[in-house]
Design an enzyme around this catalytic site. Sequence first.
Site, PDB file in Angstrom:
ATOM      1  N   TYR A 150       0.994  -1.200  -0.266  1.00  0.00           N
ATOM      2  CA  TYR A 150       0.324   0.147  -0.144  1.00  0.00           C
ATOM      3  C   TYR A 150       0.895   1.402  -0.010  1.00  0.00           C
ATOM      4  CZ  TYR A 150      -3.701   2.456   1.300  1.00  0.00           C
ATOM      5  OH  TYR A 150      -4.534   4.521   1.513  1.00  0.00           O
ATOM      6  N   GLU A 152       4.355   1.945  -0.423  1.00  0.00           N
ATOM      7  CA  GLU A 152       4.838   1.798  -1.920  1.00  0.00           C
ATOM      8  C   GLU A 152       3.574   2.137  -3.180  1.00  0.00           C
ATOM      9  OE1 GLU A 152       7.590   2.627  -0.996  1.00  0.00           O
ATOM     10  OE2 GLU A 152       9.272   2.030  -0.355  1.00  0.00           O
ATOM     11  N   ASN A 179      -5.655   9.224   7.967  1.00  0.00           N
ATOM     12  CA  ASN A 179      -7.048   9.297   8.598  1.00  0.00           C
ATOM     13  C   ASN A 179      -8.695   9.692   8.221  1.00  0.00           C
ATOM     14  OD1 ASN A 179      -4.541   7.888   9.317  1.00  0.00           O
ATOM     15  ND2 ASN A 179      -5.774   6.117  10.411  1.00  0.00           N
ATOM     16  N   SER A 194     -14.101   2.090  12.577  1.00  0.00           N
ATOM     17  CA  SER A 194     -15.775   1.009  12.426  1.00  0.00           C
ATOM     18  C   SER A 194     -15.372   0.114  14.052  1.00  0.00           C
ATOM     19  CB  SER A 194     -14.933   0.329  11.091  1.00  0.00           C
ATOM     20  OG  SER A 194     -14.089   0.400  10.302  1.00  0.00           O
ATOM     21  N   ASN A 195     -13.842  -0.556  13.611  1.00  0.00           N
ATOM     22  CA  ASN A 195     -13.566  -1.529  14.684  1.00  0.00           C
ATOM     23  C   ASN A 195     -14.449  -1.626  16.088  1.00  0.00           C
ATOM     24  OD1 ASN A 195     -12.108  -3.668  12.807  1.00  0.00           O
ATOM     25  ND2 ASN A 195     -10.566  -3.936  14.300  1.00  0.00           N
ATOM     26  N   GLY A 212      -1.510   1.396  22.975  1.00  0.00           N
ATOM     27  CA  GLY A 212      -3.158   2.496  22.774  1.00  0.00           C
ATOM     28  C   GLY A 212      -2.414   4.108  23.428  1.00  0.00           C
ATOM     29  N   THR A 215      -0.744   7.627  17.999  1.00  0.00           N
ATOM     30  CA  THR A 215      -1.905   8.246  17.849  1.00  0.00           C
ATOM     31  C   THR A 215      -2.063   8.638  16.237  1.00  0.00           C
ATOM     32  OG1 THR A 215      -0.586   9.973  17.138  1.00  0.00           O
ATOM     33  CG2 THR A 215      -1.060  10.156  19.353  1.00  0.00           C
ATOM     34  N   ARG A 280       0.707  10.320  13.683  1.00  0.00           N
ATOM     35  CA  ARG A 280       0.778  10.886  13.312  1.00  0.00           C
ATOM     36  C   ARG A 280      -0.558  11.862  12.893  1.00  0.00           C
ATOM     37  NH1 ARG A 280      -2.510   7.268   9.177  1.00  0.00           N
ATOM     38  NH2 ARG A 280      -0.460   5.894   8.528  1.00  0.00           N
TER      39      ARG A 280
HETATM   40  P1  NAD Z   1     -12.445   1.320   0.389  1.00  0.00           P
HETATM   41  O1  NAD Z   1     -11.973   0.404   0.796  1.00  0.00           O
HETATM   42  O2  NAD Z   1     -14.007   2.034   1.121  1.00  0.00           O
HETATM   43  O3  NAD Z   1     -13.178   2.188  -1.624  1.00  0.00           O
HETATM   44  C1  NAD Z   1     -11.776   2.330  -2.468  1.00  0.00           C
HETATM   45  C2  NAD Z   1     -12.900   1.807  -3.689  1.00  0.00           C
HETATM   46  O4  NAD Z   1     -12.052   1.140  -4.380  1.00  0.00           O
HETATM   47  C3  NAD Z   1     -13.612   0.205  -3.273  1.00  0.00           C
HETATM   48  O5  NAD Z   1     -15.276   0.848  -3.615  1.00  0.00           O
HETATM   49  C4  NAD Z   1     -13.369  -0.477  -4.383  1.00  0.00           C
HETATM   50  O6  NAD Z   1     -14.386  -2.106  -4.754  1.00  0.00           O
HETATM   51  C5  NAD Z   1     -12.367  -0.045  -5.523  1.00  0.00           C
HETATM   52  N1  NAD Z   1     -11.094  -0.923  -5.709  1.00  0.00           N
HETATM   53  C6  NAD Z   1     -10.528  -1.346  -4.708  1.00  0.00           C
HETATM   54  N2  NAD Z   1      -9.519  -2.155  -5.817  1.00  0.00           N
HETATM   55  C7  NAD Z   1     -10.290  -1.487  -7.905  1.00  0.00           C
HETATM   56  C8  NAD Z   1      -9.671  -2.296  -8.767  1.00  0.00           C
HETATM   57  N3  NAD Z   1      -7.897  -2.743  -8.692  1.00  0.00           N
HETATM   58  N4  NAD Z   1     -10.570  -1.315 -10.002  1.00  0.00           N
HETATM   59  C9  NAD Z   1     -11.362  -1.115  -9.285  1.00  0.00           C
HETATM   60  N5  NAD Z   1     -11.692  -0.815  -8.134  1.00  0.00           N
HETATM   61  C10 NAD Z   1     -11.262  -0.673  -7.049  1.00  0.00           C
HETATM   62  O7  NAD Z   1     -11.782   2.819   0.903  1.00  0.00           O
HETATM   63  P2  NAD Z   1     -11.750   4.514   1.158  1.00  0.00           P
HETATM   64  O8  NAD Z   1     -11.644   4.487   2.038  1.00  0.00           O
HETATM   65  O9  NAD Z   1     -12.971   4.725   0.181  1.00  0.00           O
HETATM   66  O10 NAD Z   1     -10.474   5.186   0.031  1.00  0.00           O
HETATM   67  C11 NAD Z   1     -10.358   5.590  -0.935  1.00  0.00           C
HETATM   68  C12 NAD Z   1      -9.328   6.054  -1.549  1.00  0.00           C
HETATM   69  O11 NAD Z   1      -9.445   6.892  -0.729  1.00  0.00           O
HETATM   70  C13 NAD Z   1      -8.264   4.787  -1.425  1.00  0.00           C
HETATM   71  O12 NAD Z   1      -6.903   5.633  -2.488  1.00  0.00           O
HETATM   72  C14 NAD Z   1      -7.414   5.252  -0.216  1.00  0.00           C
HETATM   73  O13 NAD Z   1      -5.653   4.165  -0.407  1.00  0.00           O
HETATM   74  C15 NAD Z   1      -7.461   6.558   0.130  1.00  0.00           C
HETATM   75  N6  NAD Z   1      -7.321   7.102   1.484  1.00  0.00           N
HETATM   76  C16 NAD Z   1      -8.299   6.807   2.285  1.00  0.00           C
HETATM   77  C17 NAD Z   1      -8.224   6.450   3.866  1.00  0.00           C
HETATM   78  C18 NAD Z   1      -8.961   6.989   4.451  1.00  0.00           C
HETATM   79  O14 NAD Z   1      -8.804   6.788   5.611  1.00  0.00           O
HETATM   80  N7  NAD Z   1     -10.483   6.436   4.088  1.00  0.00           N
HETATM   81  C19 NAD Z   1      -6.801   7.397   3.960  1.00  0.00           C
HETATM   82  C20 NAD Z   1      -5.859   7.515   3.281  1.00  0.00           C
HETATM   83  C21 NAD Z   1      -5.829   7.636   1.706  1.00  0.00           C
HETATM   84  N1  UDP Z   2      -5.726  -0.170  16.298  1.00  0.00           N
HETATM   85  C1  UDP Z   2      -6.505  -1.100  17.333  1.00  0.00           C
HETATM   86  N2  UDP Z   2      -7.266  -1.968  17.150  1.00  0.00           N
HETATM   87  C2  UDP Z   2      -7.940  -1.954  16.406  1.00  0.00           C
HETATM   88  C3  UDP Z   2      -7.593  -1.739  14.877  1.00  0.00           C
HETATM   89  C4  UDP Z   2      -6.828  -0.626  14.718  1.00  0.00           C
HETATM   90  O1  UDP Z   2      -5.803  -0.814  18.743  1.00  0.00           O
HETATM   91  O2  UDP Z   2      -8.818  -3.190  16.040  1.00  0.00           O
HETATM   92  C5  UDP Z   2      -4.905   0.771  15.708  1.00  0.00           C
HETATM   93  C6  UDP Z   2      -3.646   0.045  15.195  1.00  0.00           C
HETATM   94  O3  UDP Z   2      -2.384  -0.643  15.359  1.00  0.00           O
HETATM   95  C7  UDP Z   2      -3.564   2.054  14.396  1.00  0.00           C
HETATM   96  C8  UDP Z   2      -4.706   2.733  14.778  1.00  0.00           C
HETATM   97  O4  UDP Z   2      -5.834   2.100  15.834  1.00  0.00           O
HETATM   98  O5  UDP Z   2      -2.532   2.193  15.284  1.00  0.00           O
HETATM   99  C9  UDP Z   2      -5.146   3.280  12.853  1.00  0.00           C
HETATM  100  O6  UDP Z   2      -5.259   1.973  12.381  1.00  0.00           O
HETATM  101  P1  UDP Z   2      -5.856   2.160  10.964  1.00  0.00           P
HETATM  102  O7  UDP Z   2      -5.839   0.960  11.083  1.00  0.00           O
HETATM  103  O8  UDP Z   2      -7.658   2.670  11.218  1.00  0.00           O
HETATM  104  O9  UDP Z   2      -5.447   2.779  10.067  1.00  0.00           O
HETATM  105  P2  UDP Z   2      -3.800   2.964   9.809  1.00  0.00           P
HETATM  106  O10 UDP Z   2      -3.046   2.033  10.898  1.00  0.00           O
HETATM  107  O11 UDP Z   2      -3.775   2.626   8.494  1.00  0.00           O
HETATM  108  O12 UDP Z   2      -3.161   4.706  10.086  1.00  0.00           O
END
Ligand code: NAD
Ligand code: UDP
Length: 317
Positions: A150, A152, A179, A194-195, A212, A215, A280
């Site tokens: 993811y 890279e 996030n 969500s968890n 915990g 951040t 972060r």
């Molecule tokens: P999500 O998983 O809900 O949405 C991703 C969507 O892309 C899904 O609908 C999935 O079906 C579709 N998808 C995945 N691979 C595909 C492919 N090969 N071809 C076509 N469709 C494909 O995730 P999200 O949280 O809505 O994230 C959307 C974007 O924002 C992503 O690029 C993610 O990296 C970026 N992003 C999200 C967050 C966050 O906190 N939600 C943070 C940083 C970056």
């Molecule tokens: N995390 C946690 N319990 C869970 C899911 C995640 O303590 O059930 C922690 C995880 O280790 C990280 C933070 O919550 O430190 C955010 O995790 P998430 O997967 O939402 O996002 P990312 O790590 O990609 O920022």
Amino acid sequence: MAYERILITGGAGFIGSHLCLRLFDEGHHVLCLDNLFTGRLTHFGDRYRELLLSGRFEFLRRDVTESILLEVDRIYHLACPASPVHYRHNAVKTIKTNVLGTYHMLGLAKRVDARILLASTSEVYGDPEVHPQPESYFGHVNPIGPRSCYDEGKRVAETLMMDYHRQHRLDIRIARIFNTYGPHMTIDDGRVVSNFVCQALRDEPITLYGDGTQTRSFCYVSDLIEGLVQLMNSDCTEPVNLGNDSEITMAALVALIQKTTGKELTIVHAPLPEDDPVRRRPDLTRARQVLGYKPSVSLEEGLRATIAYFRRELGVA
Ligand code: NAD
Ligand code: UDP
């Protein structure tokens, strides 16, 4: 405002579905492209029929790892699973989605002379040694770890964007998203908000990884959507951090969810996942200066809306 044909890859996902509705409501013609790996058309709920009957919304079940020919003015390229559980499920596919997918979308943008925005991520900073993280920071990323497909993948996607910009004068935008949470997140997608919320609502123990003290800085989805649209409409071709800069430990997040749900929560500790970033928080100076961006939804307010959404999804009182 001139109405446009706008392609949203990943349009059926969490962020993508909100963006589709926002741009549709502005009067644009929206093409929602998604392979439905993590996305769901049910995110459009009661509005799906209205969208289809309008003649201004199309759903294309396609995969961005294959090339596609379309006539569009703008592309929001979001396709990529974002939860660690989902992107690690098929790591090779995640890299292909990031690299081949971005390459194909850039090819399309070049052919039809469209402006393209990449949904990049704070993960390009890895486990950061600089805090908060400005766009000038090059990051601290493990190239061979379980998160690398993811992290890279997105870093190469950014490189492709910049090279198409320099070499082919493509009109690009790069959003480094921190996030984000809110309605339309998937139950059990493994992300922390969500968890924790689903566990609380089901009266299950909260799975807190590590001690915990790590951040994150959580942005409510409506603030993020505003930032994405502002960035697309700006003339900034440099990467821009988008998120909310109020930082919280995961232990404090549990306490806030306890307060907001009114539930008595128990915690089970599990090991911290490999390469889990310790701290972060976005430096939002550029977003403020270039876009006038300012997130307005507090974590407590956003959690209340998210909890109400998950109550409906889970069918619990
Ligand atoms: P999500 O998983 O809900 O949405 C991703 C969507 O892309 C899904 O609908 C999935 O079906 C579709 N998808 C995945 N691979 C595909 C492919 N090969 N071809 C076509 N469709 C494909 O995730 P999200 O949280 O809505 O994230 C959307 C974007 O924002 C992503 O690029 C993610 O990296 C970026 N992003 C999200 C967050 C966050 O906190 N939600 C943070 C940083 C970056
Ligand atoms: N995390 C946690 N319990 C869970 C899911 C995640 O303590 O059930 C922690 C995880 O280790 C990280 C933070 O919550 O430190 C955010 O995790 P998430 O997967 O939402 O996002 P990312 O790590 O990609 O920022």
